[in-house]
Design an enzyme around this catalytic site. Sequence first.
Site, PDB file in Angstrom:
ATOM      1  N   ASP A 379       0.858  -1.183   0.000  1.00 35.61           N
ATOM      2  CA  ASP A 379       0.000   0.000   0.000  1.00 35.61           C
ATOM      3  C   ASP A 379       0.901   1.242   0.000  1.00 35.61           C
ATOM      4  O   ASP A 379       2.109   1.139   0.243  1.00 35.61           O
ATOM      5  CB  ASP A 379      -0.887  -0.042   1.258  1.00 35.61           C
ATOM      6  CG  ASP A 379      -1.931   1.068   1.283  1.00 35.61           C
ATOM      7  OD1 ASP A 379      -2.268   1.604   0.205  1.00 35.61           O
ATOM      8  OD2 ASP A 379      -2.401   1.414   2.395  1.00 35.61           O
ATOM      9  N   GLU A 382       2.778   4.833  -4.087  1.00 34.26           N
ATOM     10  CA  GLU A 382       2.837   5.781  -5.226  1.00 34.26           C
ATOM     11  C   GLU A 382       4.186   6.499  -5.286  1.00 34.26           C
ATOM     12  O   GLU A 382       4.603   6.801  -6.414  1.00 34.26           O
ATOM     13  CB  GLU A 382       1.689   6.794  -5.108  1.00 34.26           C
ATOM     14  CG  GLU A 382       0.320   6.175  -5.255  1.00 34.26           C
ATOM     15  CD  GLU A 382      -0.098   5.299  -4.062  1.00 34.26           C
ATOM     16  OE1 GLU A 382       0.393   5.580  -2.954  1.00 34.26           O
ATOM     17  OE2 GLU A 382      -0.855   4.356  -4.252  1.00 34.26           O
ATOM     18  N   ASP A 455      -8.989   3.307  -2.762  1.00 34.33           N
ATOM     19  CA  ASP A 455     -10.043   3.724  -1.842  1.00 34.33           C
ATOM     20  C   ASP A 455     -11.305   4.172  -2.560  1.00 34.33           C
ATOM     21  O   ASP A 455     -11.511   5.357  -2.823  1.00 34.33           O
ATOM     22  CB  ASP A 455      -9.526   4.844  -0.943  1.00 34.33           C
ATOM     23  CG  ASP A 455      -8.344   4.372  -0.103  1.00 34.33           C
ATOM     24  OD1 ASP A 455      -8.166   3.146   0.027  1.00 34.33           O
ATOM     25  OD2 ASP A 455      -7.593   5.228   0.407  1.00 34.33           O
TER      26      ASP A 455
HETATM   27  O1  MIG Z   1      -3.827   6.213   4.388  1.00 35.99           O
HETATM   28  O2  MIG Z   1      -3.636   1.020   5.600  1.00 35.99           O
HETATM   29  O3  MIG Z   1      -5.926   2.129   0.213  1.00 35.99           O
HETATM   30  O4  MIG Z   1      -6.860  -0.058   1.674  1.00 35.99           O
HETATM   31  O5  MIG Z   1      -6.885   0.201   4.466  1.00 35.99           O
HETATM   32  C1  MIG Z   1      -4.610   5.070   4.255  1.00 35.99           C
HETATM   33  C2  MIG Z   1      -4.797   1.761   5.722  1.00 35.99           C
HETATM   34  C3  MIG Z   1      -3.745   3.871   4.099  1.00 35.99           C
HETATM   35  C4  MIG Z   1      -4.967   3.054   2.191  1.00 35.99           C
HETATM   36  C5  MIG Z   1      -5.426   1.811   1.494  1.00 35.99           C
HETATM   37  C6  MIG Z   1      -6.460   1.124   2.327  1.00 35.99           C
HETATM   38  C7  MIG Z   1      -5.890   0.799   3.676  1.00 35.99           C
HETATM   39  C8  MIG Z   1      -5.398   2.065   4.354  1.00 35.99           C
HETATM   40  N1  MIG Z   1      -4.421   2.740   3.511  1.00 35.99           N
END
Ligand code: MIG
Length: 770
Positions: A379, A382, A455
């Site tokens: 996650d 980017e 999201d």
């Molecule tokens: O700033 O890890 O898209 O699936 O639950 C949020 C917490 C960070 C974004 C991800 C989401 C995840 C969440 N993350």
Amino acid sequence: MQAGGFSISVPKANLEITALAPDVLRLRIEVGTQRTAARLKLSTAAGVFSLNRRTGGWTLHDAGGLEVFRCTALSLDKGRPQITLQLMEGESIFGLGESAGPLNKRGLIREFWNADVLGQASCVHPNLRNLYVSIPFALSLRDGRAAGLFWDNPTRQIWDIGCTEPDEFRLRAATCVSDLQLLSFVSDNTGGGALKPACADGSLYLFLGPTPAAVVARFTELTGRIPLPPRWALGYHQSRYSYASRAELERIAREFRRRKIPCDALHLDIHHMDGHRVFTFGTSFPRPREMLAKLAKQGFKAVAIVDPGVKDDPKFGVLKRGTAHRAFVKAPGGRRDFTGKVWPGKSRFPDFLNPRAQRWWAEEQAAFQRLGLAGIWNDMNEPALFDTPNKTLPDDCVHGRGAAAHSTVHNLYGSAMAAASRQGALLAAPDTRPFVLTRAGYAGVQRHAAVWTGDNSSSWEHLAESIPMLLNLSLSGVAFCGADVGGFLDHCTGELLTRWTQLAAFTPFFRNHANVDSRRQEPWSFGPRVEARCRDAITLRYQMLPYLECLFAEAHRTGTPVMRPLLWHHPNDPAAVACDDQFLLGESLLVAPIVRPGATARSVYLPHGLWFDFWSGGLFEGGQHIVAETVAEHIPVFMRAGAVFPTTAPGQFLTGKRDATVNLHVWPHGRSELTWQEDDGESLGYESGAVCARSIEFADRGTIQELTLGAASRGFVNRVKTWRIVVRSASRNCRLWVNGKRTRANFDPKLGVFMFEVPNSLAPITMRWQ
Ligand code: MIG
């Protein structure tokens, strides 16, 4: 044909044009004005490319003389390459990886710059120009004829696809990147074709098609195809931000088994960590090894989230070792490591574009995975930062020991992290298929990871939007993709969860996930009725596992997506091309989801041919819209006449023993072909031929129907002992011959099916009935 080509200078640029194959041309655009002997035409068996030396414009015609692409201008503006293509009457543009809005991107502006959307916009809106993944690939379709374009330039690109000027497709990139040499990770390609793998060097590729399948086959030959996922990853995944303790996670696992809702994977979001330190478990997850072993016994695989930011804590082992390996992205100037804020607070960021840093990360991850984690979920890659103005690394941060500025390689960071993650999984378990899930990526990300679309929200709009988004991702090489089922942000309702689960049971990646302050969203969270409907949808997913496995194997072999827009098989049918609220799973299963609350019917477009209502068996003539009435228990699904649909008895999870009987459901009034594939579902043996593959062909010749299983490849001792053939829509018993011998069959008038069983053999099996 031999590769041919030429170089020439156009306004402020040198252009090198090469035919890599008759139907694939590569253009390299470089700064400079070196005059070279000019040939203005390049012909291959599939087309003719001709260049106007003065303007830099060019055309590409196919062998039949049809103009496929017309570039009216190609130039460099302060080092920024710009290309203007003419959009033709009736031309549609698909692909572009992960993108909000409609399936056809004509009329829109889209950017390629990976961004944590939630960090910048309150929610995914159809007009958002960029999301988490950048795949600068376009599939053009006009009058049933497909062609493609891939600008393998990872710098920020802006595509104005007939928005400013209705007939102009303007492509701009931030720089030429032809001198970029550090991208070792992009070249470990598994495409396996004759073309050299794409390597983010700024080349522009043109594909002559002429079918969508031909274009995507070439595109994925360049950028790679999905590896086969472990079988369990095709099952149902349950997630939440977060299951915050061992006790909670174990309770969720028990609920699934107690309620007999099939489930293979539980995801651990950021609360499992010790103060957000990557690769750790905090005190709320005591004895993780024991916990994971216990879950494994119940048939659950655990997938843990791994963000790139490493807490800048001098006592933290990962930070210490990363520093010793000089593995972090440097601040502008290149002397110090850059630090910025994410979940752990002040953090450093691994330079995944540096092979040494990749290897180090892989080792760290492997040690973590050896605790018993089956999958890794990347996650924030980017990468997303909280405290910089651009919400990512500053443009002039330094990668690869001074080799590149962040802005040049930004879009590659997510893929590079996923590549490191796959390496790590393979270090931990060298003969086990890795499962890596990623949020960010670039063209080719499918080689390393599955992609989920980030999201979304618990809204009907986002349920509907997930269809074109997943279809375009699928067309762009990412065959293993899915959206958060039930929606991530906001609060789901029972009806929304039902409809979403019913849809997503037919999407390649199937995971329910919800945000930290959203209401609970597990299938039982809305009472017994919703639970029963979700259970049915998930159970159907498990029944059709053999069909899914055939489709994933096909995606691995050819790049053909698992989830396909109607245009894939019906490019000459304008209503099918325009359709973006339905999809095909493989060639035969047509899914028409319910995307409005309270709806008990919807308009469905059935492409030409005959179609059966999957639930009632009713037969429909295609080439028309019909009104499909439906019930809360399921969504409209249709089966193409002549289809063969393999199913199996559903289990509660996919690891371990499987049923030895496979059902082949056969629908009459048509013909079809399917490549059957079976393998161990677990190891990498398939890469060296440990598969049992064979053709399955069905033809209804009016009075006689024939089903043929071709000779099976012998790389894998298959588990199927018995084929149970279920001929649907039958009105009477038939005379049956199996391999020429009269054999008994049964007819069930209530179900309207004609059924028989055939012992499996590796030799061809021919079954005829009349
Ligand atoms: O700033 O890890 O898209 O699936 O639950 C949020 C917490 C960070 C974004 C991800 C989401 C995840 C969440 N993350």
